[in-house]
Design an enzyme around this catalytic site. Structure first.
Site, PDB file in Angstrom:
ATOM      1  N   LYS A  16      41.658  35.000  32.803  1.00 44.14           N
ATOM      2  CA  LYS A  16      41.397  34.799  31.578  1.00 44.14           C
ATOM      3  C   LYS A  16      39.910  35.794  30.428  1.00 44.14           C
ATOM      4  CE  LYS A  16      37.681  32.267  34.791  1.00 44.14           C
ATOM      5  NZ  LYS A  16      36.759  32.416  33.943  1.00 44.14           N
ATOM      6  N   CYS A  47      32.392  28.978  36.124  1.00 44.59           N
ATOM      7  CA  CYS A  47      33.232  28.995  35.877  1.00 44.59           C
ATOM      8  C   CYS A  47      33.584  27.772  37.203  1.00 44.59           C
ATOM      9  CB  CYS A  47      33.996  30.001  36.729  1.00 44.59           C
ATOM     10  SG  CYS A  47      33.929  31.013  34.592  1.00 44.59           S
ATOM     11  N   ASP A  74      37.342  34.157  40.287  1.00 43.28           N
ATOM     12  CA  ASP A  74      36.186  34.946  40.067  1.00 43.28           C
ATOM     13  C   ASP A  74      36.019  36.160  40.894  1.00 43.28           C
ATOM     14  OD1 ASP A  74      37.312  34.583  37.485  1.00 43.28           O
ATOM     15  OD2 ASP A  74      35.750  33.494  36.516  1.00 43.28           O
TER      16      ASP A  74
END
Length: 187
Positions: free
Chosen positions: A86, A119, A10
């Site tokens: 995702k 995450c 990310d």
């Protein structure tokens, strides 16, 4: 012999100063992630990028198809480096991440990215539970202040607490400098 993969989690535009959800220290973390990425590319080791999009347009950040949901320029994928999309905190949940690792016979994963308390924590724990040897590059990860029970927890404390927890039972947690020195010594 161990085969390793770098998983970049990310590192997306919305986490940077002009984005919808800026993180504390994200630019320095992304610069460190870029150094690690360069070393993996030079070594010919596997690189997998992970990009998060929420499922609906009402999301606070990473809205589907937005510029904010795109990978940051510091760490764009190249050539055959896959990008896993995702929709959940855990990059293994309902994605092909595990399949990509298995296809390459990966035994060790190195994790960088954002957010430390979400995450990064989720992927490191899941990877360890799946049997991978996990390394987290702590200064190539970023987070933000958190609120708990009416108290603001500063980003540095949030980050430190999560890195300490990962180091206690799930991962080797090292700096960019130490990781790169160790890799250079092995090469």
């Amino acid at each position: 012999m161990a085969k390793q993969a770098l998983i970049l989690i990310d590192i997306q535009n919305d986490y940077f100063p002009q984005g919808k959800w800026p993180l504390d220290g994200v630019e320095a973390a992304a610069d460190n992630a870029a150094q690690v990425l360069k070393a993996f590319r030079q070594a010919g080791d596997a690189v997998i990028h992970v990009r998060h999009e929420f499922a609906d347009d009402d999301a606070p950040f990473f809205t589907p198809g937005s510029e904010g949901a795109q990978l940051h320029a510091n760490v764009l994928n190249q050539g055959n480096e896959p990008v896993v999309l995702k929709h959940f905190v855990n990059a293994f949940r309902q994605t092909n991440l595990r399949e990509l690792l298995e296809r390459r016979s990966i035994t060790d994963v190195v994790v960088v990215g954002s957010m430390s308390h979400m995450c990064i924590d989720a992927v490191a724990r899941a990877a360890a539970d799946l049997g991978y040897k996990v390394t987290v590059i702590h200064d190539a990860c970023a987070t933000c202040d958190q609120d708990f029970n009416g108290q603001v927890i500063p980003a540095a404390q949030v980050h430190g607490a999560y890195m300490a927890a990962l180091a206690f039972g799930y991962a080797s947690v090292v700096s960019t400098e130490d990781y790169l020195k160790a890799q250079a010594a092995v090469a």
